[in-house]
Design a protein around this motif. Structure first.
Motif, PDB file in Angstrom:
ATOM      1  N   GLN A  28       0.839  -1.196   0.000  1.00 26.65           N
ATOM      2  CA  GLN A  28       0.000   0.000   0.000  1.00 26.65           C
ATOM      3  C   GLN A  28       0.878   1.252   0.000  1.00 26.65           C
ATOM      4  O   GLN A  28       1.742   1.410   0.847  1.00 26.65           O
ATOM      5  N   THR A  29       0.632   2.129  -0.945  1.00 28.72           N
ATOM      6  CA  THR A  29       1.308   3.423  -0.940  1.00 28.72           C
ATOM      7  C   THR A  29       0.379   4.537  -0.475  1.00 28.72           C
ATOM      8  O   THR A  29       0.821   5.536   0.079  1.00 28.72           O
ATOM      9  N   PHE A  30      -0.903   4.334  -0.688  1.00 26.72           N
ATOM     10  CA  PHE A  30      -1.883   5.350  -0.319  1.00 26.72           C
ATOM     11  C   PHE A  30      -3.230   4.655  -0.148  1.00 26.72           C
ATOM     12  O   PHE A  30      -3.588   3.774  -0.933  1.00 26.72           O
ATOM     13  N   VAL A  31      -3.959   5.027   0.884  1.00 28.73           N
ATOM     14  CA  VAL A  31      -5.265   4.418   1.162  1.00 28.73           C
ATOM     15  C   VAL A  31      -6.345   5.477   1.040  1.00 28.73           C
ATOM     16  O   VAL A  31      -6.246   6.545   1.659  1.00 28.73           O
ATOM     17  N   THR A  32      -7.344   5.194   0.232  1.00 31.71           N
ATOM     18  CA  THR A  32      -8.523   6.060   0.139  1.00 31.71           C
ATOM     19  C   THR A  32      -9.556   5.529   1.124  1.00 31.71           C
ATOM     20  O   THR A  32     -10.178   4.489   0.893  1.00 31.71           O
ATOM     21  N   ASP A  33      -9.709   6.240   2.220  1.00 32.43           N
ATOM     22  CA  ASP A  33     -10.522   5.742   3.334  1.00 32.43           C
ATOM     23  C   ASP A  33     -11.464   6.841   3.817  1.00 32.43           C
ATOM     24  O   ASP A  33     -11.296   7.397   4.910  1.00 32.43           O
ATOM     25  N   PRO A  34     -12.490   7.190   3.030  1.00 32.75           N
ATOM     26  CA  PRO A  34     -13.348   8.325   3.410  1.00 32.75           C
ATOM     27  C   PRO A  34     -14.097   8.113   4.716  1.00 32.75           C
ATOM     28  O   PRO A  34     -14.378   9.073   5.431  1.00 32.75           O
ATOM     29  N   GLU A  35     -14.443   6.885   5.032  1.00 36.30           N
ATOM     30  CA  GLU A  35     -15.184   6.602   6.267  1.00 36.30           C
ATOM     31  C   GLU A  35     -14.269   6.226   7.419  1.00 36.30           C
ATOM     32  O   GLU A  35     -14.748   5.854   8.493  1.00 36.30           O
ATOM     33  N   ARG A  36     -12.986   6.304   7.213  1.00 33.94           N
ATOM     34  CA  ARG A  36     -11.990   6.016   8.255  1.00 33.94           C
ATOM     35  C   ARG A  36     -12.184   4.615   8.852  1.00 33.94           C
ATOM     36  O   ARG A  36     -12.071   4.404  10.053  1.00 33.94           O
ATOM     37  N   ARG A  37     -12.396   3.642   7.948  1.00 28.44           N
ATOM     38  CA  ARG A  37     -12.562   2.253   8.399  1.00 28.44           C
ATOM     39  C   ARG A  37     -11.214   1.585   8.643  1.00 28.44           C
ATOM     40  O   ARG A  37     -11.123   0.609   9.392  1.00 28.44           O
ATOM     41  N   VAL A  38     -10.176   2.108   8.006  1.00 28.74           N
ATOM     42  CA  VAL A  38      -8.865   1.477   8.100  1.00 28.74           C
ATOM     43  C   VAL A  38      -7.960   2.217   9.084  1.00 28.74           C
ATOM     44  O   VAL A  38      -7.036   1.629   9.645  1.00 28.74           O
ATOM     45  N   LEU A  39      -8.238   3.482   9.344  1.00 31.29           N
ATOM     46  CA  LEU A  39      -7.337   4.291  10.154  1.00 31.29           C
ATOM     47  C   LEU A  39      -7.119   3.695  11.533  1.00 31.29           C
ATOM     48  O   LEU A  39      -5.989   3.639  12.028  1.00 31.29           O
ATOM     49  N   GLY A  40      -8.191   3.259  12.193  1.00 30.90           N
ATOM     50  CA  GLY A  40      -8.047   2.700  13.528  1.00 30.90           C
ATOM     51  C   GLY A  40      -7.129   1.495  13.560  1.00 30.90           C
ATOM     52  O   GLY A  40      -6.285   1.346  14.459  1.00 30.90           O
ATOM     53  N   VAL A  41      -7.259   0.625  12.568  1.00 26.03           N
ATOM     54  CA  VAL A  41      -6.403  -0.560  12.505  1.00 26.03           C
ATOM     55  C   VAL A  41      -4.953  -0.147  12.299  1.00 26.03           C
ATOM     56  O   VAL A  41      -4.029  -0.690  12.928  1.00 26.03           O
ATOM     57  N   LEU A  42      -4.722   0.829  11.416  1.00 27.09           N
ATOM     58  CA  LEU A  42      -3.359   1.288  11.167  1.00 27.09           C
ATOM     59  C   LEU A  42      -2.734   1.899  12.416  1.00 27.09           C
ATOM     60  O   LEU A  42      -1.553   1.674  12.711  1.00 27.09           O
ATOM     61  N   LEU A  43      -3.523   2.695  13.161  1.00 21.05           N
ATOM     62  CA  LEU A  43      -2.987   3.312  14.374  1.00 21.05           C
ATOM     63  C   LEU A  43      -2.657   2.263  15.428  1.00 21.05           C
ATOM     64  O   LEU A  43      -1.666   2.394  16.161  1.00 21.05           O
ATOM     65  N   GLN A  44      -3.460   1.221  15.509  1.00 24.09           N
ATOM     66  CA  GLN A  44      -3.136   0.135  16.441  1.00 24.09           C
ATOM     67  C   GLN A  44      -1.845  -0.573  16.034  1.00 24.09           C
ATOM     68  O   GLN A  44      -1.058  -1.012  16.882  1.00 24.09           O
ATOM     69  N   THR A  45      -1.605  -0.645  14.713  1.00 23.81           N
ATOM     70  CA  THR A  45      -0.407  -1.325  14.222  1.00 23.81           C
ATOM     71  C   THR A  45       0.855  -0.558  14.584  1.00 23.81           C
ATOM     72  O   THR A  45       1.949  -1.133  14.604  1.00 23.81           O
ATOM     73  N   LEU A  46       0.744   0.743  14.880  1.00 18.01           N
ATOM     74  CA  LEU A  46       1.920   1.498  15.313  1.00 18.01           C
ATOM     75  C   LEU A  46       2.551   0.902  16.558  1.00 18.01           C
ATOM     76  O   LEU A  46       3.748   1.085  16.810  1.00 18.01           O
ATOM     77  N   ALA A  47       1.754   0.210  17.346  1.00 21.31           N
ATOM     78  CA  ALA A  47       2.262  -0.408  18.578  1.00 21.31           C
ATOM     79  C   ALA A  47       2.751  -1.832  18.361  1.00 21.31           C
ATOM     80  O   ALA A  47       3.034  -2.546  19.322  1.00 21.31           O
TER      81      ALA A  47
END
Length: 757
Positions: A537-556
């Motif tokens: 993935q180079t860029f995610v089109t996520d207008p409803e922010r369905r993926v953002l939460g998962v990505l932020l959890q992956t930071l840990a």
């Protein structure tokens, strides 16, 4: 001395007079070369120059070489007719010298050939003299300097020289001279006649073929008339690429005797071995009889036990390139499909028969067997498909299944699918390729076949191939349940068919399913699946922010590579609207130093690419990090890399006023500033210096670092900056003064030197 040639003649003569009398030959040669060069700009002095050169007729060869090289380098159009006799005398003096070197002789040739278009009679005369003295003359690319008018002027004077070369057996020189005329050959019949005589009578075959190639290039009609005459006199001419290519493309009526049924003795062949035309395509130009004769020749070659394997393989490739003997122009599609099914009247097809024989399971030579299998797939009209299908139940299947791709995809999709569904499924390698082929077929029937396969118990590798087959059907509703079910599977190998989905052509109504699939892959229990997904993935089109939460959890994530990849996707895909959520994620990371450093570095890298886009996220993250004073070093690095200079100055001043810039943080900020050369706005860093220069000691130390950064480019230590450096050296704080004291710009040394002078 070389620059003296740029002076007017009188001044150049005066400046070079001593060198012209110098005992060193190299200096005399350079002086004469410079004096010759000056005539380029003072053409009226050429008589004086030639008189001087004639007077030096007894110079040694190195000096003479510089003279003739200089004369040959002058523009040939400057020479006046009145100067030609004297110029010829210079050449004659060189030819009379006993120590004449090859290099000097070549310089004389260059001079004569250069003048030939301007003074044809003089040039032709001296060409003849040079030929007599040196045996030959290289005309180089004379044709590039000629026009049609000049050709007509030059030829009467030049032809006697060329005829002299012909009669004196100077064939190589003659061919080279004719080649130099290029496109003008066809405009002079005498030159074409010379070429034809070279083709017929040259002592070496190399010269004959070279002359024939010139005719083919510049006089195609005469070439076409000459070829039959040559073959009639010497059939071995057919072994030359220029000739057999002409027969193959233009004169098929002459081709039949040369299809390998007999050997020819002559100039180019001994007659002990048959010559097989090395032609690999274009057989549709031939008659059916010629194709059959050539096929028989190639089959005999393939059965020759004495021939080496590469020669046999080459013959088989030619055999496979022969067209089908069956005439399909008037056949109906039903007849075509019937022939593929093995019904209808049998047809004589020697290439197919021979390749099928070699592809048999009991063939002892595996190299020939595998070659025959691959070539069956190259036969036109897909006529090798039935033979290939018969090999899919034994060891030959590993080759045949990949060979089938091209002919099957050239069939009507329905017929290709029917054949693929009949392939035995007990071999995983075969079934994988069958599934891939079905996935490449268009139409509903192939799609439903994939759906049926997805519901069957399959080997893992085959199931991956099924998933890849759905890549061409992403805009169908029944596809996504299959893909989502595979993404939820614990089998990590299935990710090969899911991670790299080509979503560029995906319709909007299926974007939600694609995001659901991405979430499933990002939460997969296998770390390698998650990492591979993030790396793709180079860029995610996520207008409803369905993926953002998962990505932020992956930071840990405990896996550094995974956390770094997640940060890259987050900071390239989300903007200031998401700053509060991102800041909250960093707050949770405060208790995990390793993950916090990884996430901060990822944000810093993203900010380097686009500071404007990352600025809101940076501000929010700085506020989150401020909750823990132990993160001051991270805050400093992030701020220096991303904030504009004015905002950075305000932030640094606030930290200094609050006494948060402890020793480590302060020196970290200094080092970060000194490394900020990559910033696109580095030229404006003096704004930061001005903000900090009048504040506390920590701020002044940072101001000094900003000054050094602004002066890092060559020549950037201006007098004004040097004066500011001296003020920092006089600072009451040792922290500032000591650093300024050992900042030693080179410009300061130069300034002191100038002052002493």
């Amino acid at each position: 001395m070389p620059y003296a040639g740029l002076l007017p003649w009188d001044e150049a003569s005066t400046q070079l007079s001593d060198a012209l009398r110098h005992p060193d030959a190299e200096l005399r040669g350079q002086a004469l070369a410079s004096l010759i060069f000056s005539v380029r700009y003072d053409r009226g002095r050429q008589g004086e120059l030639l008189a001087l050169l004639t007077a030096r007729r007894n110079e040694q060869d190195p000096v003479r070489n510089r003279i003739l090289e200089g004369l040959a380098s002058l523009p040939p159009g400057l020479w006046q007719p009145a100067s030609l006799n004297a110029l010829g005398q210079v050449i004659r003096d060189a030819l009379n010298a006993a120590d004449l070197s090859g290099a000097t002789g070549l310089a004389a040739e260059r001079l004569v050939v250069a003048l030939l278009p301007f003074h044809p009679q003089w040039g032709a005369t001296w060409l003849a003299i040079l030929v007599q003295a040196r045996g030959q003359v290289n005309l180089r690319r004379l044709g590039e300097r000629l026009s049609t008018r000049l050709v007509q002027t030059v030829m009467p004077a030049l032809l006697p020289v060329l005829h002299a070369w012909e009669t004196r057996e100077r064939e190589g020189a003659l061919l080279q001279a004719l080649r130099s005329f290029g496109r003008f050959l066809k405009e002079v019949p005498e030159l074409l006649s010379l070429l034809e005589r070279l083709v017929r009578q040259a002592a070496t075959s190399f010269t004959s073929v070279g002359a024939l190639s010139l005719l083919a290039e510049h006089a195609r009609e005469r070439f076409a008339l000459l070829v039959p005459q040559l073959l009639n006199k010497d059939a071995s001419w057919a072994t030359q690429p220029l000739v057999y290519t002409h027969l193959h493309e233009q004169r098929q009526d002459l081709l039949t005797p040369f299809l390998g049924r007999q050997a020819f003795s002559g100039r180019f062949s001994t007659g002990r071995t048959r010559f097989v035309l090395p032609i690999g395509d274009g057989f549709a130009r031939w008659t059916l009889h010629q194709q059959q004769v050539f096929a028989q020749t190639l089959i005999e070659v393939s059965r020759d036990a004495v021939r080496d394997i590469p020669s046999v393989i080459s013959a088989l490739r030619q055999l496979a390139a022969l067209p089908s003997p069956v005439r399909l122009q008037a056949a109906s599609p039903g007849t075509f499909l019937g022939r593929l099914r093995g019904t209808g009247a049998p047809q004589e097809d020697p290439p197919l028969r021979r390749l099928t024989e070699l592809a048999a399971l009991d063939t002892s030579d595996l190299a020939l067997r595998d070659t025959a299998l691959r070539l069956l797939g190259r036969l036109d009209t897909a006529r090798g498909v039935p033979a290939l299908l018969d090999t899919l139940e034994d060891d030959r299947a590993r080759i045949a299944i990949y060979t089938l791709r091209r002919p099957l995809l050239n069939l009507p999709p329905a017929e290709a699918l029917r054949l693929l569904l009949q392939v035995p499924r007990d071999r995983v390698t075969v079934l994988k390729e069958v599934v891939r082929l079905i996935g490449d077929l268009p139409g509903d029937a192939a799609y439903h076949a994939l759906l049926d396969l997805s519901e069957q118990p399959l080997h893992r590798d085959v199931r991956v191939a099924v998933l890849r087959g759905f890549w061409n059907h992403l805009n169908r509703p029944a596809t996504w349940p299959v893909l989502l079910a595979a993404a939820s599977s614990a089998d990590a190998a299935l990710s090969d068919g899911l991670v790299r989905l080509p979503l560029h052509a995906l319709q909007d109504e299926y974007r939600g399913q694609a995001l659901s699939l991405l979430v499933s892959l990002l939460t997969h229990p296998e770390p390698m699946v998650r990492l591979e997904t993030l790396q793709f993935q180079t860029f995610v089109t996520d207008p409803e922010r369905r993926v953002l939460g998962v990505l932020l959890q992956t930071l840990a994530s405990p896996h550094t590579e995974e956390a770094r990849a997640a940060g890259r996707v987050i900071f390239s895909s989300y903007t200031g609207r998401d700053a509060p959520v991102v800041a909250a994620a960093f707050t949770h990371l405060l208790a995990q130093p390793r993950a916090l450093v990884t996430a901060t570095n990822a944000l810093q890298t993203a900010a380097l690419a686009s500071r404007r886009q990352a600025a809101p996220l940076v501000r929010a993250v700085l506020q989150a990090l401020a909750a823990d004073p132990l993160t001051m070093q991270l805050q400093v690095d992030l701020a220096v890399s991303t904030l504009d200079w004015t905002e950075l100055g305000e932030q640094l001043q606030r930290w200094a006023d609050a006494h948060l810039l402890h020793a480590e943080a302060l020196m970290g900020a200094v080092n970060a500033l000194l490394k900020a050369r990559h910033r696109t706005d580095v030229q404006e860093v003096e704004t930061l210096e001005q903000q900090l220069a009048g504040a506390g000691v920590e701020s002044r130390r940072l101001a000094l670092a900003a000054l050094v950064l602004s002066a890092q480019a060559p020549g950037s230590w201006t007098p004004e900056r040097l004066e500011r450096l001296r003020r920092y050296r006089a600072d009451p704080s040792v922290l500032v003064a000591s650093a300024a004291h050992f900042t030693l710009p080179a410009a300061e040394t130069e300034e002191r030197g100038n002052a002493q002078v």
